[in-house]
Write a protein that holds these residues in place. Structure first.
Motif, short mmCIF file in Angstrom:
data_model
loop_
_atom_site.label_atom_id
_atom_site.label_comp_id
_atom_site.label_asym_id
_atom_site.label_seq_id
_atom_site.Cartn_x
_atom_site.Cartn_y
_atom_site.Cartn_z
N ARG A 1 0.81 -1.22 0.00
CA ARG A 1 0.00 0.00 0.00
C ARG A 1 0.84 1.27 0.00
NH1 ARG A 1 -4.72 -1.13 4.43
NH2 ARG A 1 -5.12 -3.30 3.92
N HIS A 2 2.15 1.13 -0.10
CA HIS A 2 3.02 2.30 -0.09
C HIS A 2 3.69 2.49 -1.45
CE1 HIS A 2 3.46 1.69 4.53
NE2 HIS A 2 2.45 2.49 4.26
N SER A 3 3.69 3.71 -1.92
CA SER A 3 4.37 4.03 -3.18
C SER A 3 5.68 4.77 -2.94
CB SER A 3 3.46 4.88 -4.07
OG SER A 3 3.07 6.07 -3.40
N LEU A 4 5.90 5.26 -1.70
CA LEU A 4 7.09 6.06 -1.41
C LEU A 4 7.51 5.86 0.04
CD1 LEU A 4 9.10 8.38 -2.17
CD2 LEU A 4 7.37 9.98 -1.33
N ALA A 5 8.82 5.71 0.23
CA ALA A 5 9.40 5.66 1.57
C ALA A 5 10.60 6.60 1.59
CB ALA A 5 9.83 4.24 1.94
N ILE A 6 10.71 7.39 2.65
CA ILE A 6 11.86 8.28 2.84
C ILE A 6 12.67 7.73 4.01
CG2 ILE A 6 12.64 10.64 3.25
CD1 ILE A 6 9.90 11.61 2.27
N ASN A 7 13.88 7.28 3.73
CA ASN A 7 14.73 6.67 4.75
C ASN A 7 16.02 7.45 4.88
OD1 ASN A 7 13.33 4.16 3.09
ND2 ASN A 7 13.15 3.98 5.29
N GLY A 8 16.37 7.82 6.11
CA GLY A 8 17.54 8.66 6.33
C GLY A 8 18.59 8.01 7.20
N ALA A 9 19.84 8.41 6.99
CA ALA A 9 20.97 7.99 7.82
C ALA A 9 21.87 9.19 8.05
CB ALA A 9 21.75 6.86 7.15
N TRP B 1 21.93 11.69 4.89
CA TRP B 1 21.50 11.29 3.55
C TRP B 1 20.07 10.79 3.63
CZ3 TRP B 1 26.28 9.85 5.61
CH2 TRP B 1 27.40 10.41 4.99
N LEU B 2 19.20 11.37 2.81
CA LEU B 2 17.79 10.98 2.74
C LEU B 2 17.54 10.32 1.39
CD1 LEU B 2 16.21 14.22 4.22
CD2 LEU B 2 16.29 11.99 5.35
N THR B 3 17.08 9.08 1.42
CA THR B 3 16.81 8.33 0.20
C THR B 3 15.31 8.21 -0.01
OG1 THR B 3 18.87 7.07 0.45
CG2 THR B 3 17.21 6.17 -1.05
N PHE B 4 14.85 8.67 -1.15
CA PHE B 4 13.43 8.58 -1.54
C PHE B 4 13.28 7.33 -2.40
CE2 PHE B 4 14.14 12.82 -0.24
CZ PHE B 4 12.94 13.46 0.00
N THR B 5 12.73 6.27 -1.83
CA THR B 5 12.51 5.02 -2.56
C THR B 5 11.08 5.00 -3.06
OG1 THR B 5 14.05 3.89 -1.06
CG2 THR B 5 12.62 2.50 -2.42
N TYR B 6 10.91 4.69 -4.34
CA TYR B 6 9.56 4.76 -4.93
C TYR B 6 9.33 3.64 -5.93
CZ TYR B 6 11.85 6.93 -9.01
OH TYR B 6 12.65 7.18 -10.10
N ASP B 7 8.07 3.41 -6.20
CA ASP B 7 7.67 2.43 -7.21
C ASP B 7 7.54 3.18 -8.55
OD1 ASP B 7 6.34 0.72 -8.96
OD2 ASP B 7 4.96 -0.03 -7.44
#
Length: 419
Positions: free
Chosen positions: A370-378, A385-391
């Motif tokens: 149900r997710h099209s986008l996740a923002i994961n940071g380190a 660094w913020l990574t925008f993972t998407y479908d």
């Protein structure tokens, strides 16, 4: 859950739930992509990986019914290639991230070493299945591998005993936040309706020190709260932009660490809470961050994060459990929020030391159906660094560019309010 050694490698409750919820279309794994300087050689990296699989035995195992069973793979799950163009580099990483990941056939940590002939550096691409590790455990695994590879630590040659990760519990947990909407959150607006099997990503770098100082001066919230609030604001503005200005029910899926000892113990020690855009739209960003801190405190205190201590439906035969559990956890009324945000700081001395060899960290997140986008940071030191993972079947590269710009606009607003 007890912390005694588990000699037969039986799956914990959370391991088993994640293995059942896994899907070939949306595998529940995430990838850490490290850009290395002064990288060790391939054999040194393989030695480090083999040592990490011995130290953390589930990562050198496969699932057989309800148990982790030690098995070997060619190269011990670490393969290597060389590339000599930007296009070949991107293609190699995308193919690795999108390849099948069956825990009954492959070990739950897979790694690709890429020698980048264009930039004369090494990319260490490591996939972790969430059934065996969360972000903190992935950092522990990679830190051990790199310490062994750099000869700062002796390799572990004997397989350690299997152990369950001790998790917190709550005497009377709530099922949802008191800030939740009536009904589930609206999903993120997407340009297309049909999801794909693929994941793509875009990573930006943020100067952390000035923002952290601003959070301390403003008081009442943390740097992590600021980053989470910016994500929630982006989802709110994006949906409003594409939904004729109508106010949407926007929520944020936020992973939380539920270890009994927050910085120790290997495994999946992560649950979740949900945060909601319950503040006034005209409120300052600082006020919104304080509201998010209030929600985080409430959900942590009242146990929204709690998971079952016993496996659901355990009294049923194995063939009946999986479809029933999938149906229950995927029922339409569950609030999966609008999108995902996570952030971790590589703050311990041991981890910070070895990650000095890392030029950049990209956190390619898992995407629930149900997710099209996740923002994961380190964050390491003064850099986030913020990574925008998407479908890519749901969102275009132009969409992601605009979402990234929206996030940067929120950070710019934070800088102005902190002055």
């Amino acid at each position: 859950m007890n912390s005694q050694a588990n000699s037969n490698g039986r799956l914990s409750v959370i391991d088993r739930i994640f293995s059942i919820m896994d899907s070939h279309r949306r595998p529940l794994d995430f990838t850490l992509l490290l850009h290395l300087k002064n990288a060790p050689g391939l054999e040194a990296l393989r030695t480090g990986a083999r040592s990490a699989r011995n130290l953390y035995p589930t990562t050198g195992s496969k699932i057989d019914q309800q148990h982790w069973v030690r098995r070997s793979e060619p190269g011990q799950g670490t393969s290597a290639i060389s590339v000599f163009s930007t296009e070949d580099l991107a293609k190699a990483i995308e193919e690795f991230v999108d390849s099948p990941f069956d825990l009954h056939k492959r070990m739950p940590v897979q790694q690709l070493v890429i020698v980048d002939g264009v930039r004369d550096e090494v990319k260490l691409v490591t996939r972790f299945h969430h059934a065996v590790a969360d972000g903190l455990s992935a950092t522990m695994w990679l830190s051990h591998q790199l310490r062994v590879a750099h000869e700062k630590e002796s390799p572990v040659t004997a397989v350690s005993p299997f152990q369950n990760l001790p998790l917190r519990s709550h005497s009377s947990p709530v099922k949802k936040s008191r800030f939740a909407y009536r009904g589930r959150s609206n999903p993120l607006w997407t340009r297309h309706a049909k999801p794909s099997r693929a994941r793509r990503w875009r990573t930006i770098e943020v100067a952390a020190d000035e923002l952290r100082d601003g959070c301390r001066r403003a008081s009442g919230f943390t740097y992590n709260d600021l980053l989470a609030t910016c994500a929630l604001q982006v989802f709110t503005r994006w949906n409003r932009l594409h939904c004729d200005g109508h106010r949407q029910r926007v929520g944020l899926w936020l992973p939380v660490n539920i270890r009994q000892q927050s910085l120790s113990g290997f495994g999946n020690g992560t649950s979740r809470i949900r945060l909601y855009a319950r503040y006034g739209e005209r409120a300052s960003l600082v006020s919104k961050c304080r509201e998010i801190r209030r929600q985080v405190f409430w959900s942590n205190r009242h146990g929204e994060w709690a998971i079952p201590t016993e496996f659901p439906l355990a009294y049923l035969p194995p063939w009946a459990i999986s479809p029933l559990l999938r149906g229950y956890l995927r029922r339409p009324g569950i609030d999966m929020a609008t999108g995902v945000f996570s952030h971790s700081e590589l703050g311990t001395e041991e981890i910070s030391e070895i990650f000095q060899h890392v030029e950049k960290i990209e956190s390619i997140g898992l995407l629930h159906a149900r997710h099209s986008l996740a923002i994961n940071g380190a964050t390491r030191g003064g850099r986030t660094w913020l990574t925008f993972t998407y479908d890519p079947g749901l969102l275009s590269t132009e969409d992601i560019q605009r979402l990234v710009e929206m996030y940067q606009e929120q950070l710019d607003l934070a800088h102005r309010e902190f002055q």
